[in-house]
Design a protein around this motif. Structure first.
Motif, PDB file in Angstrom:
ATOM      1  N   GLY A  86      20.730  50.737  44.448  1.00  0.00           N
ATOM      2  CA  GLY A  86      20.094  49.549  43.917  1.00  0.00           C
ATOM      3  C   GLY A  86      20.966  48.320  43.834  1.00  0.00           C
ATOM      4  O   GLY A  86      20.599  47.362  43.158  1.00  0.00           O
ATOM      5  N   GLY A  87      22.110  48.324  44.447  1.00  0.00           N
ATOM      6  CA  GLY A  87      22.964  47.142  44.403  1.00  0.00           C
ATOM      7  C   GLY A  87      23.950  47.146  45.553  1.00  0.00           C
ATOM      8  O   GLY A  87      23.967  48.077  46.362  1.00  0.00           O
ATOM      9  N   ASP A  88      24.783  46.104  45.612  1.00  0.00           N
ATOM     10  CA  ASP A  88      25.771  45.989  46.676  1.00  0.00           C
ATOM     11  C   ASP A  88      27.061  46.646  46.215  1.00  0.00           C
ATOM     12  O   ASP A  88      28.002  45.968  45.786  1.00  0.00           O
ATOM     13  CB  ASP A  88      25.991  44.516  47.016  1.00  0.00           C
ATOM     14  CG  ASP A  88      26.665  44.353  48.355  1.00  0.00           C
ATOM     15  OD1 ASP A  88      26.710  43.223  48.867  1.00  0.00           O
ATOM     16  OD2 ASP A  88      27.178  45.376  48.882  1.00  0.00           O
ATOM     17  N   PHE A  89      27.089  47.958  46.317  1.00  0.00           N
ATOM     18  CA  PHE A  89      28.171  48.778  45.763  1.00  0.00           C
ATOM     19  C   PHE A  89      29.548  48.305  46.212  1.00  0.00           C
ATOM     20  O   PHE A  89      30.482  48.242  45.412  1.00  0.00           O
ATOM     21  CB  PHE A  89      27.940  50.224  46.190  1.00  0.00           C
ATOM     22  CG  PHE A  89      29.035  51.170  45.820  1.00  0.00           C
ATOM     23  CD1 PHE A  89      29.971  51.580  46.759  1.00  0.00           C
ATOM     24  CD2 PHE A  89      29.124  51.666  44.534  1.00  0.00           C
ATOM     25  CE1 PHE A  89      30.979  52.463  46.421  1.00  0.00           C
ATOM     26  CE2 PHE A  89      30.128  52.559  44.177  1.00  0.00           C
ATOM     27  CZ  PHE A  89      31.052  52.953  45.130  1.00  0.00           C
ATOM     28  N   ALA A  90      29.681  47.963  47.460  1.00  0.00           N
ATOM     29  CA  ALA A  90      30.990  47.656  48.040  1.00  0.00           C
ATOM     30  C   ALA A  90      31.620  46.397  47.443  1.00  0.00           C
ATOM     31  O   ALA A  90      32.805  46.146  47.660  1.00  0.00           O
ATOM     32  CB  ALA A  90      30.875  47.524  49.545  1.00  0.00           C
ATOM     33  N   ARG A  91      30.869  45.590  46.712  1.00  0.00           N
ATOM     34  CA  ARG A  91      31.379  44.349  46.154  1.00  0.00           C
ATOM     35  C   ARG A  91      31.922  44.503  44.735  1.00  0.00           C
ATOM     36  O   ARG A  91      32.444  43.556  44.147  1.00  0.00           O
ATOM     37  CB  ARG A  91      30.287  43.290  46.139  1.00  0.00           C
ATOM     38  CG  ARG A  91      29.875  42.834  47.540  1.00  0.00           C
ATOM     39  CD  ARG A  91      28.537  42.105  47.518  1.00  0.00           C
ATOM     40  NE  ARG A  91      28.525  40.947  46.626  1.00  0.00           N
ATOM     41  CZ  ARG A  91      28.883  39.721  47.013  1.00  0.00           C
ATOM     42  NH1 ARG A  91      29.301  39.508  48.256  1.00  0.00           N
ATOM     43  NH2 ARG A  91      28.821  38.719  46.156  1.00  0.00           N
ATOM     44  N   TYR A  92      31.806  45.702  44.173  1.00  0.00           N
ATOM     45  CA  TYR A  92      32.138  45.875  42.753  1.00  0.00           C
ATOM     46  C   TYR A  92      33.206  46.929  42.539  1.00  0.00           C
ATOM     47  O   TYR A  92      33.143  48.024  43.114  1.00  0.00           O
ATOM     48  CB  TYR A  92      30.889  46.267  41.957  1.00  0.00           C
ATOM     49  CG  TYR A  92      29.865  45.173  41.910  1.00  0.00           C
ATOM     50  CD1 TYR A  92      28.908  45.049  42.917  1.00  0.00           C
ATOM     51  CD2 TYR A  92      29.863  44.248  40.885  1.00  0.00           C
ATOM     52  CE1 TYR A  92      27.976  44.028  42.890  1.00  0.00           C
ATOM     53  CE2 TYR A  92      28.930  43.219  40.843  1.00  0.00           C
ATOM     54  CZ  TYR A  92      27.987  43.119  41.850  1.00  0.00           C
ATOM     55  OH  TYR A  92      27.077  42.099  41.816  1.00  0.00           O
ATOM     56  N   CYS A  93      34.155  46.609  41.673  1.00  0.00           N
ATOM     57  CA  CYS A  93      35.106  47.628  41.275  1.00  0.00           C
ATOM     58  C   CYS A  93      34.389  48.670  40.423  1.00  0.00           C
ATOM     59  O   CYS A  93      33.314  48.406  39.898  1.00  0.00           O
ATOM     60  CB  CYS A  93      36.289  47.015  40.533  1.00  0.00           C
ATOM     61  SG  CYS A  93      35.900  46.107  39.023  1.00  0.00           S
ATOM     62  N   MET A  94      35.000  49.835  40.312  1.00  0.00           N
ATOM     63  CA  MET A  94      34.388  50.959  39.618  1.00  0.00           C
ATOM     64  C   MET A  94      35.388  51.599  38.674  1.00  0.00           C
ATOM     65  O   MET A  94      36.592  51.489  38.867  1.00  0.00           O
ATOM     66  CB  MET A  94      33.907  52.009  40.626  1.00  0.00           C
ATOM     67  CG  MET A  94      32.854  51.533  41.607  1.00  0.00           C
ATOM     68  SD  MET A  94      31.268  51.220  40.814  1.00  0.00           S
ATOM     69  CE  MET A  94      30.808  52.883  40.310  1.00  0.00           C
ATOM     70  N   GLY A  95      34.876  52.299  37.701  1.00  0.00           N
ATOM     71  CA  GLY A  95      35.743  52.986  36.769  1.00  0.00           C
ATOM     72  C   GLY A  95      35.145  54.302  36.300  1.00  0.00           C
ATOM     73  O   GLY A  95      33.937  54.519  36.424  1.00  0.00           O
ATOM     74  N   TRP A  96      36.019  55.158  35.833  1.00  0.00           N
ATOM     75  CA  TRP A  96      35.615  56.392  35.159  1.00  0.00           C
ATOM     76  C   TRP A  96      36.153  56.348  33.729  1.00  0.00           C
ATOM     77  O   TRP A  96      37.315  55.993  33.505  1.00  0.00           O
ATOM     78  CB  TRP A  96      36.190  57.625  35.862  1.00  0.00           C
ATOM     79  CG  TRP A  96      35.498  58.019  37.127  1.00  0.00           C
ATOM     80  CD1 TRP A  96      35.848  57.656  38.402  1.00  0.00           C
ATOM     81  CD2 TRP A  96      34.338  58.849  37.262  1.00  0.00           C
ATOM     82  NE1 TRP A  96      34.977  58.217  39.305  1.00  0.00           N
ATOM     83  CE2 TRP A  96      34.044  58.954  38.632  1.00  0.00           C
ATOM     84  CE3 TRP A  96      33.525  59.527  36.350  1.00  0.00           C
ATOM     85  CZ2 TRP A  96      32.974  59.707  39.123  1.00  0.00           C
ATOM     86  CZ3 TRP A  96      32.459  60.266  36.834  1.00  0.00           C
ATOM     87  CH2 TRP A  96      32.186  60.358  38.200  1.00  0.00           C
ATOM     88  N   PHE A  97      35.306  56.722  32.808  1.00  0.00           N
ATOM     89  CA  PHE A  97      35.669  56.831  31.408  1.00  0.00           C
ATOM     90  C   PHE A  97      35.294  58.232  30.934  1.00  0.00           C
ATOM     91  O   PHE A  97      34.526  58.934  31.596  1.00  0.00           O
ATOM     92  CB  PHE A  97      34.910  55.800  30.564  1.00  0.00           C
ATOM     93  CG  PHE A  97      35.440  54.399  30.698  1.00  0.00           C
ATOM     94  CD1 PHE A  97      35.269  53.675  31.872  1.00  0.00           C
ATOM     95  CD2 PHE A  97      36.107  53.789  29.647  1.00  0.00           C
ATOM     96  CE1 PHE A  97      35.759  52.384  31.999  1.00  0.00           C
ATOM     97  CE2 PHE A  97      36.590  52.489  29.760  1.00  0.00           C
ATOM     98  CZ  PHE A  97      36.416  51.795  30.932  1.00  0.00           C
ATOM     99  N   ARG A  98      35.796  58.620  29.781  1.00  0.00           N
ATOM    100  CA  ARG A  98      35.390  59.898  29.210  1.00  0.00           C
ATOM    101  C   ARG A  98      35.301  59.780  27.691  1.00  0.00           C
ATOM    102  O   ARG A  98      35.969  58.953  27.085  1.00  0.00           O
ATOM    103  CB  ARG A  98      36.366  61.005  29.600  1.00  0.00           C
ATOM    104  CG  ARG A  98      37.765  60.879  29.013  1.00  0.00           C
ATOM    105  CD  ARG A  98      38.671  61.952  29.602  1.00  0.00           C
ATOM    106  NE  ARG A  98      40.023  61.886  29.045  1.00  0.00           N
ATOM    107  CZ  ARG A  98      41.031  62.645  29.474  1.00  0.00           C
ATOM    108  NH1 ARG A  98      40.843  63.517  30.457  1.00  0.00           N
ATOM    109  NH2 ARG A  98      42.225  62.531  28.919  1.00  0.00           N
ATOM    110  N   GLN A  99      34.453  60.620  27.135  1.00  0.00           N
ATOM    111  CA  GLN A  99      34.269  60.632  25.687  1.00  0.00           C
ATOM    112  C   GLN A  99      34.213  62.063  25.196  1.00  0.00           C
ATOM    113  O   GLN A  99      33.306  62.818  25.565  1.00  0.00           O
ATOM    114  CB  GLN A  99      32.995  59.887  25.307  1.00  0.00           C
ATOM    115  CG  GLN A  99      32.827  59.699  23.811  1.00  0.00           C
ATOM    116  CD  GLN A  99      31.749  58.698  23.477  1.00  0.00           C
ATOM    117  OE1 GLN A  99      30.886  58.374  24.295  1.00  0.00           O
ATOM    118  NE2 GLN A  99      31.791  58.149  22.277  1.00  0.00           N
TER     119      GLN A  99
END
Length: 129
Positions: free
Chosen positions: A25-38
């Motif tokens: 649903g979006g332009d994935f390649a234009r955005y940085c990404m992260g992983w978090f945990r809880q």
């Protein structure tokens, strides 16, 4: 962007596990990404981040040297390979996409939850000791 994390499970200490996050649903390649945990009773903590190009990666000290974040912009996925898992790694893991496209951030900014706009539902990782 809609995100769906998968790959969690129950493993023994010392094992490896690969999490995957699929974006749509979006332009994935234009955005940085992260992983978090809880973990239960704790705040959501930064684990790893990757720039939109995949060239730059950032890790929390607690996982540095054991975890590897990577992305495939053609497949719209970001993975988290976790090695030498410990009981302290037990948590729900979330993937997230950054608010701003084509942004360059420092490590401190990657670690802030407010840097990210879209979040997946999370996948449970349980490490037995």
């Amino acid at each position: 962007v809609q995100l769906q994390a998968s790959g969690g499970g129950l493993v023994q200490a010392g094992a490896s596990l690969r999490l995957s996050c699929a974006a749509s649903g979006g332009d994935f390649a234009r955005y940085c990404m992260g992983w978090f945990r809880q973990a239960p009773g704790r705040e959501r903590d930064f684990v790893a981040g990757i720039s939109w190009s995949g060239k730059y990666t950032y890790y929390a000290d607690s996982v540095k040297g054991r975890y590897t974040i990577s992305r495939d912009n053609a497949a719209n996925t970001v993975d988290l390979l976790m090695r030498s898992l410990k009981a302290d790694d037990t948590a729900v893991y979330y993937c997230a996409s950054c608010r701003r496209p084509l942004a360059y951030y420092d490590a401190e900014t990657y670690a802030r939850a407010t840097t990210y706009e879209s979040w997946g539902h999370g996948t449970q990782v349980t490490v037995s000791s």
